[in-house]
Design a protein around this motif. Structure first.
Motif, PDB file in Angstrom:
ATOM      1  N   VAL A  84       0.859  -1.104   0.072  1.00 47.66           N
ATOM      2  CA  VAL A  84      -0.029   0.221  -0.205  1.00 47.66           C
ATOM      3  C   VAL A  84       0.818   1.160   0.020  1.00 47.66           C
ATOM      4  CG1 VAL A  84      -1.541   1.493   1.382  1.00 47.66           C
ATOM      5  CG2 VAL A  84      -2.100  -0.996   1.214  1.00 47.66           C
ATOM      6  N   VAL A  85       1.955   1.162   0.752  1.00 49.33           N
ATOM      7  CA  VAL A  85       2.876   2.564   0.687  1.00 49.33           C
ATOM      8  C   VAL A  85       3.409   2.522  -0.546  1.00 49.33           C
ATOM      9  CG1 VAL A  85       4.876   3.388   2.334  1.00 49.33           C
ATOM     10  CG2 VAL A  85       2.928   2.298   3.281  1.00 49.33           C
ATOM     11  N   SER A  86       4.139   1.557  -1.123  1.00 53.70           N
ATOM     12  CA  SER A  86       4.868   1.682  -2.106  1.00 53.70           C
ATOM     13  C   SER A  86       4.180   2.109  -3.456  1.00 53.70           C
ATOM     14  CB  SER A  86       5.730   0.451  -2.387  1.00 53.70           C
ATOM     15  OG  SER A  86       4.907  -0.520  -2.504  1.00 53.70           O
ATOM     16  N   ARG A  87       2.815   1.504  -3.536  1.00 53.76           N
ATOM     17  CA  ARG A  87       2.036   1.698  -4.732  1.00 53.76           C
ATOM     18  C   ARG A  87       1.204   2.956  -4.615  1.00 53.76           C
ATOM     19  NH1 ARG A  87       4.489   0.005  -8.600  1.00 53.76           N
ATOM     20  NH2 ARG A  87       2.403  -0.063  -9.884  1.00 53.76           N
ATOM     21  N   THR A  88       1.122   3.686  -3.747  1.00 56.27           N
ATOM     22  CA  THR A  88       0.028   4.714  -3.695  1.00 56.27           C
ATOM     23  C   THR A  88       0.777   6.079  -3.789  1.00 56.27           C
ATOM     24  OG1 THR A  88      -1.281   3.870  -1.618  1.00 56.27           O
ATOM     25  CG2 THR A  88      -1.633   6.028  -1.794  1.00 56.27           C
ATOM     26  N   ARG A  89       0.240   6.823  -4.773  1.00 57.44           N
ATOM     27  CA  ARG A  89       0.933   8.013  -5.288  1.00 57.44           C
ATOM     28  C   ARG A  89       0.684   9.211  -4.481  1.00 57.44           C
ATOM     29  NH1 ARG A  89      -1.279   7.944 -11.317  1.00 57.44           N
ATOM     30  NH2 ARG A  89      -3.219   7.593 -10.091  1.00 57.44           N
ATOM     31  N   GLY A  90      -0.588   9.534  -4.001  1.00 60.49           N
ATOM     32  CA  GLY A  90      -1.000  10.804  -3.389  1.00 60.49           C
ATOM     33  C   GLY A  90      -1.611  10.534  -2.053  1.00 60.49           C
ATOM     34  N   TRP A  91      -1.923  11.697  -1.321  1.00 59.39           N
ATOM     35  CA  TRP A  91      -2.711  11.701  -0.070  1.00 59.39           C
ATOM     36  C   TRP A  91      -4.007  11.360  -0.084  1.00 59.39           C
ATOM     37  CZ3 TRP A  91      -0.164  11.405   4.377  1.00 59.39           C
ATOM     38  CH2 TRP A  91       1.300  11.864   4.277  1.00 59.39           C
ATOM     39  N   PHE A  92      -4.656  11.387  -1.411  1.00 60.63           N
ATOM     40  CA  PHE A  92      -6.141  11.181  -1.708  1.00 60.63           C
ATOM     41  C   PHE A  92      -6.656   9.787  -1.316  1.00 60.63           C
ATOM     42  CE2 PHE A  92      -9.360   9.153  -4.254  1.00 60.63           C
ATOM     43  CZ  PHE A  92     -10.537  10.136  -4.252  1.00 60.63           C
ATOM     44  N   THR A  93      -5.394   8.819  -1.659  1.00 57.71           N
ATOM     45  CA  THR A  93      -5.749   7.357  -0.973  1.00 57.71           C
ATOM     46  C   THR A  93      -5.785   7.135   0.609  1.00 57.71           C
ATOM     47  OG1 THR A  93      -5.210   6.564  -3.150  1.00 57.71           O
ATOM     48  CG2 THR A  93      -5.283   4.878  -1.330  1.00 57.71           C
ATOM     49  N   TYR A  94      -4.777   7.721   0.831  1.00 55.62           N
ATOM     50  CA  TYR A  94      -4.678   7.788   2.405  1.00 55.62           C
ATOM     51  C   TYR A  94      -5.585   8.497   3.143  1.00 55.62           C
ATOM     52  CZ  TYR A  94       0.450   6.455   1.555  1.00 55.62           C
ATOM     53  OH  TYR A  94       1.462   5.740   1.002  1.00 55.62           O
ATOM     54  N   GLU A  95      -6.059   9.373   2.808  1.00 56.91           N
ATOM     55  CA  GLU A  95      -7.160  10.076   3.556  1.00 56.91           C
ATOM     56  C   GLU A  95      -8.371   9.460   3.460  1.00 56.91           C
ATOM     57  OE1 GLU A  95      -7.242  14.050   1.788  1.00 56.91           O
ATOM     58  OE2 GLU A  95      -5.238  14.625   2.756  1.00 56.91           O
ATOM     59  N   ASN A  96      -8.658   8.926   2.361  1.00 56.48           N
ATOM     60  CA  ASN A  96     -10.177   8.407   2.224  1.00 56.48           C
ATOM     61  C   ASN A  96     -10.224   6.931   2.763  1.00 56.48           C
ATOM     62  OD1 ASN A  96     -11.979  10.002   0.492  1.00 56.48           O
ATOM     63  ND2 ASN A  96     -10.010  10.384  -0.569  1.00 56.48           N
ATOM     64  N   ALA A  97      -8.838   6.257   2.807  1.00 58.02           N
ATOM     65  CA  ALA A  97      -8.995   4.934   3.257  1.00 58.02           C
ATOM     66  C   ALA A  97      -8.932   5.008   4.843  1.00 58.02           C
ATOM     67  CB  ALA A  97      -7.568   4.204   2.903  1.00 58.02           C
ATOM     68  N   SER A  98      -8.334   6.112   5.481  1.00 59.49           N
ATOM     69  CA  SER A  98      -8.368   6.350   6.715  1.00 59.49           C
ATOM     70  C   SER A  98      -9.929   6.530   7.084  1.00 59.49           C
ATOM     71  CB  SER A  98      -7.245   7.356   7.208  1.00 59.49           C
ATOM     72  OG  SER A  98      -6.134   7.166   6.891  1.00 59.49           O
ATOM     73  N   VAL A  99     -10.560   7.389   6.524  1.00 60.21           N
ATOM     74  CA  VAL A  99     -11.830   7.635   6.778  1.00 60.21           C
ATOM     75  C   VAL A  99     -12.891   6.504   6.663  1.00 60.21           C
ATOM     76  CG1 VAL A  99     -14.026   9.036   6.017  1.00 60.21           C
ATOM     77  CG2 VAL A  99     -11.718  10.284   6.103  1.00 60.21           C
ATOM     78  N   GLN A 100     -12.700   5.779   5.753  1.00 64.29           N
ATOM     79  CA  GLN A 100     -13.301   4.763   5.612  1.00 64.29           C
ATOM     80  C   GLN A 100     -12.969   3.339   6.825  1.00 64.29           C
ATOM     81  OE1 GLN A 100     -14.120   2.842   1.736  1.00 64.29           O
ATOM     82  NE2 GLN A 100     -13.603   5.007   0.831  1.00 64.29           N
ATOM     83  N   ALA A 101     -11.710   3.445   6.962  1.00 63.18           N
ATOM     84  CA  ALA A 101     -11.278   2.456   8.249  1.00 63.18           C
ATOM     85  C   ALA A 101     -11.904   3.027   9.316  1.00 63.18           C
ATOM     86  CB  ALA A 101      -9.913   2.343   8.144  1.00 63.18           C
TER      87      ALA A 101
END
Length: 206
Positions: free
Chosen positions: A159-176
């Motif tokens: 997840v860390v190596s294949r994620t390009r921007g903060w969009f994924t981190y932020e939305n995944a955190s919200v959904q988690a």
């Protein structure tokens, strides 16, 4: 496979919507029009099926007490109206993202789901030993925690190596975090409802 074998297009030319052009080259305008029409109907059917499944899952979680009672509401046709409305709002919000971002977010959510499954596996081994299981992995309880470490580390690194921007981190955190938040809101709602019922009963007695 037929489209690839019947044409000489290079890989770089296969972009969004190119299948319609391939159909035109193979069978003419009528085949291209039918291909685009069939793809549109297929996407609409997939959307409706996914929307129905998600809304009924929300309703089931509400019936089990994991979400507010608001999602238990059904229309006169038996459909979970509020779950459908919520799903529609989520889709509208994520419509602003490009395909790459949505793909990263989907993979991140899948990774989070796997981590939760591994965590549930370990917790059940330690705290629910008496639970009936169709199959029990023949290892000690302490070894079950060690067993899941390699895949958990692999998921995190992926997840860390294949994620390009903060969009994924932020939305995944919200959904988690949203299930825990929803559970807390539901508990608060249940507490307030029960308190209100007690007050009403006391008022009737007095």
């Amino acid at each position: 496979m037929i489209a690839v074998g019947a044409t000489d297009y290079s890989q770089s030319e296969w972009v969004d919507g190119h299948l319609g052009q391939v159909a035109v080259d193979i069978g003419g305008e009528w085949l291209g029009a039918w291909t685009i029409f069939a793809a549109g109907i297929s996407n609409l059917a997939l959307y409706e099926a996914e929307m129905s499944a998600d809304s009924f899952m929300l309703m089931g979680m509400a019936e089990r007490g994991h979400l507010p009672k608001l999602f238990k509401t059904r229309s006169k046709y038996g459909t979970p109206t509020n779950g459908i409305i919520l799903g529609t709002l989520v889709i509208i919000i994520f419509a602003c993202a490009d395909f790459g971002q949505l793909l990263e977010l989907l993979n991140a959510n899948y990774a989070i789901a796997l981590l939760l499954e591994y965590a549930a596996f370990v917790k059940l081994r330690f705290y629910r030993k008496d639970l009936q299981r169709p199959y029990r992995i023949p290892i000690p309880d302490w070894a079950s925690a060690i067993l899941i470490m390699p895949p958990c580390l692999g998921i995190k690194l992926g997840v860390v190596s294949r994620t390009r921007g903060w969009f994924t981190y932020e939305n995944a955190s919200v959904q988690a975090e949203s299930p825990a938040t929803a559970n807390q809101l539901n508990s608060e709602w249940e507490y307030r409802s029960s308190t209100l019922d007690i007050i009403q009963e006391e008022n009737k007695i007095t």
